[in-house]
Design a protein around this motif. Structure first.
Motif, PDB file in Angstrom:
ATOM      1  N   ARG A 100       0.291  -0.765  -0.077  1.00 57.74           N
ATOM      2  CA  ARG A 100       0.371  -0.078  -0.191  1.00 57.74           C
ATOM      3  C   ARG A 100       0.755   1.343  -0.048  1.00 57.74           C
ATOM      4  O   ARG A 100       0.247   2.705   0.353  1.00 57.74           O
ATOM      5  N   ARG A 101       2.206   1.325  -0.405  1.00 58.77           N
ATOM      6  CA  ARG A 101       2.916   2.495  -0.088  1.00 58.77           C
ATOM      7  C   ARG A 101       2.950   3.530  -1.668  1.00 58.77           C
ATOM      8  O   ARG A 101       3.384   4.738  -0.890  1.00 58.77           O
ATOM      9  N   GLY A 102       1.976   2.996  -2.283  1.00 57.06           N
ATOM     10  CA  GLY A 102       2.036   3.429  -3.328  1.00 57.06           C
ATOM     11  C   GLY A 102       2.847   3.827  -4.586  1.00 57.06           C
ATOM     12  O   GLY A 102       4.485   2.677  -4.543  1.00 57.06           O
ATOM     13  N   PRO A 103       2.990   4.331  -5.672  1.00 56.34           N
ATOM     14  CA  PRO A 103       3.980   4.217  -6.493  1.00 56.34           C
ATOM     15  C   PRO A 103       5.238   4.719  -6.410  1.00 56.34           C
ATOM     16  O   PRO A 103       5.673   5.838  -5.677  1.00 56.34           O
ATOM     17  N   PHE A 104       5.926   4.077  -7.233  1.00 56.22           N
ATOM     18  CA  PHE A 104       7.547   4.700  -7.425  1.00 56.22           C
ATOM     19  C   PHE A 104       7.535   3.553  -6.209  1.00 56.22           C
ATOM     20  O   PHE A 104       9.312   4.312  -5.901  1.00 56.22           O
ATOM     21  N   ALA A 105       7.265   3.312  -4.855  1.00 57.63           N
ATOM     22  CA  ALA A 105       7.888   2.500  -3.321  1.00 57.63           C
ATOM     23  C   ALA A 105       8.995   1.810  -4.664  1.00 57.63           C
ATOM     24  O   ALA A 105       8.591   0.575  -5.349  1.00 57.63           O
ATOM     25  N   THR A 106      10.069   0.947  -3.426  1.00 60.07           N
ATOM     26  CA  THR A 106      10.578   0.035  -3.874  1.00 60.07           C
ATOM     27  C   THR A 106       9.750  -0.989  -3.705  1.00 60.07           C
ATOM     28  O   THR A 106       9.272  -1.079  -2.705  1.00 60.07           O
ATOM     29  N   MET A 107       9.881  -2.237  -4.707  1.00 55.72           N
ATOM     30  CA  MET A 107       9.636  -3.398  -4.142  1.00 55.72           C
ATOM     31  C   MET A 107       9.852  -4.362  -3.566  1.00 55.72           C
ATOM     32  O   MET A 107      10.973  -4.736  -3.348  1.00 55.72           O
ATOM     33  N   LYS A 108       8.840  -4.967  -2.681  1.00 53.43           N
ATOM     34  CA  LYS A 108       8.984  -6.160  -1.998  1.00 53.43           C
ATOM     35  C   LYS A 108       9.720  -7.078  -1.724  1.00 53.43           C
ATOM     36  O   LYS A 108       8.775  -7.706  -2.483  1.00 53.43           O
ATOM     37  N   LEU A 109      10.194  -7.392  -1.038  1.00 53.85           N
ATOM     38  CA  LEU A 109      10.735  -8.933  -1.702  1.00 53.85           C
ATOM     39  C   LEU A 109      10.886  -9.665  -0.237  1.00 53.85           C
ATOM     40  O   LEU A 109      11.111 -11.340  -0.318  1.00 53.85           O
ATOM     41  N   VAL A 110      10.379  -9.558   0.615  1.00 58.41           N
ATOM     42  CA  VAL A 110       9.737 -10.575   1.733  1.00 58.41           C
ATOM     43  C   VAL A 110       8.313 -10.565   1.539  1.00 58.41           C
ATOM     44  O   VAL A 110       7.945 -10.356   2.163  1.00 58.41           O
ATOM     45  N   ALA A 111       8.051 -11.616   2.060  1.00 54.63           N
ATOM     46  CA  ALA A 111       7.018 -12.544   2.422  1.00 54.63           C
ATOM     47  C   ALA A 111       5.694 -11.453   3.252  1.00 54.63           C
ATOM     48  O   ALA A 111       4.471 -11.235   3.075  1.00 54.63           O
ATOM     49  N   ASN A 112       6.138 -11.371   4.484  1.00 57.28           N
ATOM     50  CA  ASN A 112       5.386 -11.106   5.400  1.00 57.28           C
ATOM     51  C   ASN A 112       5.203  -9.751   5.384  1.00 57.28           C
ATOM     52  O   ASN A 112       4.248  -9.043   5.836  1.00 57.28           O
ATOM     53  N   GLU A 113       5.656  -8.476   4.660  1.00 57.16           N
ATOM     54  CA  GLU A 113       6.076  -7.735   4.517  1.00 57.16           C
ATOM     55  C   GLU A 113       4.718  -6.919   3.551  1.00 57.16           C
ATOM     56  O   GLU A 113       4.363  -5.357   3.325  1.00 57.16           O
ATOM     57  N   TYR A 114       4.606  -7.737   2.987  1.00 57.21           N
ATOM     58  CA  TYR A 114       2.851  -6.743   1.992  1.00 57.21           C
ATOM     59  C   TYR A 114       1.533  -6.432   3.487  1.00 57.21           C
ATOM     60  O   TYR A 114       1.964  -6.790   4.439  1.00 57.21           O
ATOM     61  N   ASP A 115       0.809  -5.402   2.455  1.00 57.50           N
ATOM     62  CA  ASP A 115      -0.487  -5.183   3.512  1.00 57.50           C
ATOM     63  C   ASP A 115      -1.408  -5.864   3.590  1.00 57.50           C
ATOM     64  O   ASP A 115      -2.085  -5.960   4.579  1.00 57.50           O
ATOM     65  N   TYR A 116      -2.112  -5.941   2.205  1.00 65.13           N
ATOM     66  CA  TYR A 116      -2.722  -6.882   1.860  1.00 65.13           C
ATOM     67  C   TYR A 116      -3.560  -8.227   1.317  1.00 65.13           C
ATOM     68  O   TYR A 116      -1.928  -8.447   0.920  1.00 65.13           O
ATOM     69  N   TRP A 117      -3.721  -9.006   1.847  1.00 70.93           N
ATOM     70  CA  TRP A 117      -3.591 -10.363   1.375  1.00 70.93           C
ATOM     71  C   TRP A 117      -5.003 -11.000   0.245  1.00 70.93           C
ATOM     72  O   TRP A 117      -6.560 -10.888   1.216  1.00 70.93           O
ATOM     73  N   GLY A 118      -5.149 -11.656   0.080  1.00 70.23           N
ATOM     74  CA  GLY A 118      -6.048 -12.460  -0.658  1.00 70.23           C
ATOM     75  C   GLY A 118      -6.261 -13.620   0.584  1.00 70.23           C
ATOM     76  O   GLY A 118      -5.632 -13.987   1.387  1.00 70.23           O
ATOM     77  N   GLN A 119      -7.380 -15.082   0.062  1.00 68.94           N
ATOM     78  CA  GLN A 119      -7.499 -16.507   0.454  1.00 68.94           C
ATOM     79  C   GLN A 119      -7.058 -17.304   0.834  1.00 68.94           C
ATOM     80  O   GLN A 119      -6.763 -18.308   1.168  1.00 68.94           O
ATOM     81  N   GLY A 120      -6.271 -17.177  -0.397  1.00 69.62           N
ATOM     82  CA  GLY A 120      -4.991 -18.249  -1.178  1.00 69.62           C
ATOM     83  C   GLY A 120      -6.051 -19.188  -2.260  1.00 69.62           C
ATOM     84  O   GLY A 120      -6.993 -18.956  -2.336  1.00 69.62           O
ATOM     85  N   THR A 121      -4.936 -19.274  -3.498  1.00 68.26           N
ATOM     86  CA  THR A 121      -5.408 -20.795  -4.185  1.00 68.26           C
ATOM     87  C   THR A 121      -4.300 -22.071  -3.646  1.00 68.26           C
ATOM     88  O   THR A 121      -3.799 -21.539  -3.874  1.00 68.26           O
ATOM     89  N   GLN A 122      -5.244 -23.186  -3.487  1.00 68.35           N
ATOM     90  CA  GLN A 122      -4.212 -24.215  -3.559  1.00 68.35           C
ATOM     91  C   GLN A 122      -3.211 -24.940  -5.209  1.00 68.35           C
ATOM     92  O   GLN A 122      -4.474 -24.952  -5.731  1.00 68.35           O
ATOM     93  N   VAL A 123      -2.399 -24.578  -4.723  1.00 62.06           N
ATOM     94  CA  VAL A 123      -1.986 -25.834  -5.878  1.00 62.06           C
ATOM     95  C   VAL A 123      -0.967 -26.796  -5.769  1.00 62.06           C
ATOM     96  O   VAL A 123      -0.076 -26.869  -4.790  1.00 62.06           O
ATOM     97  N   THR A 124      -1.630 -27.670  -6.294  1.00 65.11           N
ATOM     98  CA  THR A 124      -0.625 -29.033  -6.005  1.00 65.11           C
ATOM     99  C   THR A 124      -0.456 -29.767  -6.993  1.00 65.11           C
ATOM    100  O   THR A 124      -0.802 -30.032  -7.872  1.00 65.11           O
ATOM    101  N   VAL A 125       1.189 -30.262  -7.223  1.00 67.66           N
ATOM    102  CA  VAL A 125       1.301 -30.873  -7.867  1.00 67.66           C
ATOM    103  C   VAL A 125       2.384 -32.252  -7.746  1.00 67.66           C
ATOM    104  O   VAL A 125       3.144 -32.308  -6.754  1.00 67.66           O
ATOM    105  N   SER A 126       1.601 -32.784  -8.291  1.00 67.02           N
ATOM    106  CA  SER A 126       1.293 -34.124  -8.405  1.00 67.02           C
ATOM    107  C   SER A 126       3.160 -34.784  -8.782  1.00 67.02           C
ATOM    108  O   SER A 126       2.935 -34.559 -10.022  1.00 67.02           O
ATOM    109  N   SER A 127       3.855 -35.449  -7.938  1.00 69.34           N
ATOM    110  CA  SER A 127       5.215 -36.390  -8.582  1.00 69.34           C
ATOM    111  C   SER A 127       4.574 -37.502  -9.545  1.00 69.34           C
ATOM    112  O   SER A 127       3.438 -38.105  -9.750  1.00 69.34           O
TER     113      SER A 127
END
Length: 127
Positions: A100-127
């Motif tokens: 949420r820091r707005g335009p021109f902010a440096t891109m965050k590379l750490v997962a937990n630093e983001y401000d808003y999240w979705g509920q997630g979608t499951q991806v399952t890769v079978s071997s």
């Protein structure tokens, strides 16, 4: 109210591709850097990819470089993650996240630093 709604997850086999989508609302989407983060069972959240507010810059975790591609459509308030050559160890819940820091902010590379999240979608890769 900020809403991020992911879709496109599913069960695939090793080497397959998937395209995840995230629909955003309630935020100035075209001003926010957007990321994708994943969390495997019993593991911490892991940064996957980020795209800047304009779509002109992207950054990827080393583990997905060359196989995943993040993109956005500011006219539709959508962000996407194209995942190719999927591996079993990439089985996880994939989350769309907004900075949420707005335009021109440096891109965050750490997962937990983001401000808003979705509920997630499951991806399952079978071997």
């Amino acid at each position: 109210q900020v809403q991020l709604v992911e879709s496109g997850g599913g069960l695939v086999q090793t080497g397959d591709s998937l395209r995840l989508s995230c629909a955003a609302s309630g935020l100035p989407f075209s001003s926010y850097n957007m990321g994708w983060v994943r969390q495997a069972p019993e593991k911490e959240r892991e940064f996957v990819a980020v795209i800047n507010w304009s779509g002109g810059r992207t950054y990827y975790a080393d583990s997905v470089k060359g196989r995943f591609a993040i993109s956005r459509d500011n006219a539709k308030n959508m962000v996407y993650l194209q995942m190719n050559t999927l591996k079993p160890e990439e089985t996880a819940v994939y989350y769309c996240a907004a900075d949420r820091r707005g335009p021109f902010a440096t891109m965050k590379l750490v997962a937990n630093e983001y401000d808003y999240w979705g509920q997630g979608t499951q991806v399952t890769v079978s071997s």
